[in-house]
Design a protein around this motif. Structure first.
Motif, PDB file in Angstrom:
ATOM      1  N   ILE A  34      -3.707  17.957 -12.061  1.00  0.00           N
ATOM      2  CA  ILE A  34      -4.916  17.726 -11.265  1.00  0.00           C
ATOM      3  C   ILE A  34      -4.866  16.301 -10.726  1.00  0.00           C
ATOM      4  O   ILE A  34      -4.703  15.335 -11.492  1.00  0.00           O
ATOM      5  CB  ILE A  34      -6.184  17.946 -12.103  1.00  0.00           C
ATOM      6  CG1 ILE A  34      -6.213  19.388 -12.621  1.00  0.00           C
ATOM      7  CG2 ILE A  34      -7.427  17.658 -11.279  1.00  0.00           C
ATOM      8  CD1 ILE A  34      -7.414  19.714 -13.469  1.00  0.00           C
ATOM      9  N   GLN A  36      -6.454  13.279  -7.850  1.00  0.00           N
ATOM     10  CA  GLN A  36      -7.688  12.785  -7.239  1.00  0.00           C
ATOM     11  C   GLN A  36      -7.351  11.990  -5.989  1.00  0.00           C
ATOM     12  O   GLN A  36      -6.541  11.065  -6.030  1.00  0.00           O
ATOM     13  CB  GLN A  36      -8.464  11.911  -8.228  1.00  0.00           C
ATOM     14  CG  GLN A  36      -9.837  11.483  -7.717  1.00  0.00           C
ATOM     15  CD  GLN A  36     -10.547  10.588  -8.719  1.00  0.00           C
ATOM     16  OE1 GLN A  36     -10.187   9.426  -8.884  1.00  0.00           O
ATOM     17  NE2 GLN A  36     -11.554  11.126  -9.393  1.00  0.00           N
ATOM     18  N   ASN A  38      -8.673   9.438  -3.220  1.00  0.00           N
ATOM     19  CA  ASN A  38      -9.715   8.432  -2.999  1.00  0.00           C
ATOM     20  C   ASN A  38      -9.440   7.682  -1.703  1.00  0.00           C
ATOM     21  O   ASN A  38      -8.285   7.424  -1.354  1.00  0.00           O
ATOM     22  CB  ASN A  38      -9.743   7.422  -4.156  1.00  0.00           C
ATOM     23  CG  ASN A  38      -9.942   8.094  -5.497  1.00  0.00           C
ATOM     24  OD1 ASN A  38     -10.792   8.946  -5.638  1.00  0.00           O
ATOM     25  ND2 ASN A  38      -9.139   7.694  -6.480  1.00  0.00           N
ATOM     26  N   GLU A  69     -15.982  15.688  -5.135  1.00  0.00           N
ATOM     27  CA  GLU A  69     -16.735  15.106  -6.240  1.00  0.00           C
ATOM     28  C   GLU A  69     -17.310  13.772  -5.796  1.00  0.00           C
ATOM     29  O   GLU A  69     -16.956  13.256  -4.727  1.00  0.00           O
ATOM     30  CB  GLU A  69     -15.857  14.924  -7.478  1.00  0.00           C
ATOM     31  CG  GLU A  69     -14.676  14.005  -7.295  1.00  0.00           C
ATOM     32  CD  GLU A  69     -13.944  13.767  -8.603  1.00  0.00           C
ATOM     33  OE1 GLU A  69     -14.575  13.291  -9.559  1.00  0.00           O
ATOM     34  OE2 GLU A  69     -12.741  14.057  -8.677  1.00  0.00           O
ATOM     35  N   LYS A  74     -14.877  11.769  -2.834  1.00  0.00           N
ATOM     36  CA  LYS A  74     -13.548  11.958  -3.406  1.00  0.00           C
ATOM     37  C   LYS A  74     -13.193  13.437  -3.391  1.00  0.00           C
ATOM     38  O   LYS A  74     -14.064  14.287  -3.265  1.00  0.00           O
ATOM     39  CB  LYS A  74     -13.489  11.424  -4.852  1.00  0.00           C
ATOM     40  CG  LYS A  74     -13.836   9.946  -4.990  1.00  0.00           C
ATOM     41  CD  LYS A  74     -13.805   9.521  -6.445  1.00  0.00           C
ATOM     42  CE  LYS A  74     -14.191   8.054  -6.597  1.00  0.00           C
ATOM     43  NZ  LYS A  74     -14.172   7.621  -8.027  1.00  0.00           N
ATOM     44  N   THR A  76     -10.886  16.407  -5.544  1.00  0.00           N
ATOM     45  CA  THR A  76     -10.110  16.824  -6.708  1.00  0.00           C
ATOM     46  C   THR A  76      -9.166  17.936  -6.271  1.00  0.00           C
ATOM     47  O   THR A  76      -9.612  18.960  -5.750  1.00  0.00           O
ATOM     48  CB  THR A  76     -11.024  17.314  -7.832  1.00  0.00           C
ATOM     49  OG1 THR A  76     -11.887  16.246  -8.239  1.00  0.00           O
ATOM     50  CG2 THR A  76     -10.207  17.787  -9.024  1.00  0.00           C
ATOM     51  N   LYS A  78      -5.973  20.484  -7.376  1.00  0.00           N
ATOM     52  CA  LYS A  78      -5.204  21.086  -8.453  1.00  0.00           C
ATOM     53  C   LYS A  78      -3.932  21.676  -7.867  1.00  0.00           C
ATOM     54  O   LYS A  78      -3.986  22.513  -6.968  1.00  0.00           O
ATOM     55  CB  LYS A  78      -6.018  22.176  -9.148  1.00  0.00           C
ATOM     56  CG  LYS A  78      -5.288  22.855 -10.296  1.00  0.00           C
ATOM     57  CD  LYS A  78      -6.183  23.903 -10.945  1.00  0.00           C
ATOM     58  CE  LYS A  78      -5.475  24.606 -12.085  1.00  0.00           C
ATOM     59  NZ  LYS A  78      -6.328  25.647 -12.717  1.00  0.00           N
ATOM     60  N   HIS A 105      -5.735  12.584 -11.875  1.00  0.00           N
ATOM     61  CA  HIS A 105      -7.162  12.507 -12.201  1.00  0.00           C
ATOM     62  C   HIS A 105      -7.348  11.803 -13.539  1.00  0.00           C
ATOM     63  O   HIS A 105      -6.706  12.159 -14.533  1.00  0.00           O
ATOM     64  CB  HIS A 105      -7.771  13.909 -12.260  1.00  0.00           C
ATOM     65  CG  HIS A 105      -9.254  13.895 -12.088  1.00  0.00           C
ATOM     66  ND1 HIS A 105     -10.120  13.505 -13.086  1.00  0.00           N
ATOM     67  CD2 HIS A 105     -10.038  14.233 -11.032  1.00  0.00           C
ATOM     68  CE1 HIS A 105     -11.366  13.597 -12.656  1.00  0.00           C
ATOM     69  NE2 HIS A 105     -11.345  14.033 -11.414  1.00  0.00           N
ATOM     70  N   ASN A 109      -6.998  15.545 -16.552  1.00  0.00           N
ATOM     71  CA  ASN A 109      -5.624  15.816 -16.981  1.00  0.00           C
ATOM     72  C   ASN A 109      -5.454  15.696 -18.486  1.00  0.00           C
ATOM     73  O   ASN A 109      -4.336  15.831 -18.994  1.00  0.00           O
ATOM     74  CB  ASN A 109      -4.642  14.870 -16.283  1.00  0.00           C
ATOM     75  CG  ASN A 109      -4.321  15.323 -14.869  1.00  0.00           C
ATOM     76  OD1 ASN A 109      -3.879  16.447 -14.658  1.00  0.00           O
ATOM     77  ND2 ASN A 109      -4.569  14.464 -13.903  1.00  0.00           N
ATOM     78  N   THR A 265     -16.439  17.520 -14.415  1.00  0.00           N
ATOM     79  CA  THR A 265     -16.932  16.184 -14.700  1.00  0.00           C
ATOM     80  C   THR A 265     -18.399  16.247 -15.118  1.00  0.00           C
ATOM     81  O   THR A 265     -19.094  17.241 -14.882  1.00  0.00           O
ATOM     82  CB  THR A 265     -16.768  15.282 -13.467  1.00  0.00           C
ATOM     83  OG1 THR A 265     -17.542  15.830 -12.381  1.00  0.00           O
ATOM     84  CG2 THR A 265     -15.308  15.191 -13.051  1.00  0.00           C
TER      85      THR A 265
END
Length: 378
Positions: A34, A36, A38, A69, A74, A76, A78, A105, A109, A265
């Protein structure tokens, strides 16, 4: 041969430890990672989702799923496979020129679990981590408790327990952890709600608190010894804000468990819980429920249909009684309407009829010779 020390696909991306998410009998596999996405400092991700989608497909390829998220700031992502994860981590810009940063992430993770091993009570945490590192264990924390010191009155001692909180690399909790030759089963770890002991609010700790300090007894801001009655500013009841039976604490505890069970989260778990427990109805609930106008229309229709049902029930007793009746009932009704016939009195036959044969009913007497002679005499 693939193993935790020698994962398929060569080296691992920075910050990612090999973790098998499928059982061994499943055959060839690709581990799940996973990431992230940004935006760099001073920038924001584009609002157009197709821009991000085309950028990921151009630099990487097919992904498992993606979601936003932090209120859309951001992404996420996978992915399945280390090669794809390495390509996405090397991304620096989108197709529209927006500078970005893709990292593993920081939360999703890893997973935490709880084990209890009495044989490891006296082993130090650092030594346990060294021994369990081959099983993808990244952190070990022991649960301790306070007991009264028998030698010193009023003094508390910290004692180790057999319970350990173990952090494992990967998105799935292992079924067991090997402590030497011992196979210890694991269970999910549910963290306690994060409560600040300074401002007595949830969601942060005392280290990062920017609010004013409040009294733990009355929830007010004052100095010195508290003489006020016990009061909780969360639920407005007469207990301390630190009470674990407070409705606010129980609510936060449910959200923490939802976060672990759904592997999301904490902000996402809070929004999901609030959406499920608010007065706002879903689309299915709205369409299945009746509006006041529909209730009024149904009541009016029932009132109008009541006289019709009454008239239909009285129809067979009215003038046109033959309506919707069977032939047997119709004949029975007609027989009841006809006046009863008077039965003729039977008289003793005269001497002239003595020679006539008796055949039963007088209406069935045939025209015999004696009757012909009687009529001829008259």
């Amino acid at each position: 041969m693939a193993s935790p020390e020698n994962p398929p696909g060569g080296g691992s991306p920075p910050g990612i430890t090999y973790s098998r998410t499928l059982p061994e009998w499943f055959g060839p596999y690709e581990d799940t990672i996973i990431l992230q996405m940004n935006p760099t400092e001073g920038n924001s991700l584009p609002k157009n989702p197709f821009t991000i989608s085309k950028s990921v497909q151009l630099d990487g390829g097919k992904i498992e799923y993606a979601k936003t998220e932090a209120r859309g700031t951001k992404y996420t992502i996978k992915v399945r496979g280390r090669k794809l994860a390495e390509k996405l981590i090397k991304m620096e810009t989108l197709i529209d020129g927006t500078p970005i940063q893709v990292i593993p992430h920081p939360q999703l993770n890893f997973t935490r679990c709880v084990v209890s091993c009495r044989d490891a009570v006296d082993i130090d945490e650092s030594e346990l981590l060294k021994e369990l590192k081959s099983q993808n264990v990244t952190h070990v924390r022991r649960i301790t408790r306070k007991v009264a010191d028998e030698n010193s009155r009023g003094k508390l001692l910290t004692v180790n327990t057999a319970t350990l909180v173990i952090t494992v690399a990967g998105i799935e909790k292992p079924d067991y952890i090997n402590f030497g030759l011992l196979r210890i089963p694991t269970r999910p770890y549910y963290p306690t709600p994060m409560l600040c002991f300074k401002c007595l609010d949830y969601g942060h700790t005392k280290v990062k608190c920017t609010g004013n300090e409040k009294c733990q007894n009355c929830s007010q801001e004052h100095d010195g010894i508290c003489e006020n009655p016990t009061y909780c500013h969360h639920c407005k009841n007469g207990h301390s804000a630190l009470n674990r039976q407070c409705p606010k604490y129980l609510l936060e505890d449910k959200i923490c468990k939802m976060q672990v069970d759904l592997k999301i989260t904490f902000p996402e778990a809070r929004r999901l819980y609030e959406s499920q427990h608010t007065n706002n109805k879903s689309y299915a609930e709205i369409t299945s429920s009746k509006s006041p106008l529909q209730d009024e229309i149904e009541k009016r229709d029932q009132a109008q249909s009541q006289p019709n049902r009454l008239s239909r029930s009285l129809a067979p007793t009215q003038a046109n009684g033959n309506r919707s009746t069977t032939p047997a009932k119709r004949n029975q009704t007609e027989s009841l309407k006809q006046p009863p016939q008077k039965k003729q009195a039977t008289t003793q036959p005269s001497s002239e009829f003595e020679d006539c044969p008796d055949t039963g009913s007088e209406t069935d007497v045939p025209m015999t010779q004696c009757t012909q002679d009687l009529f001829s005499q008259n």
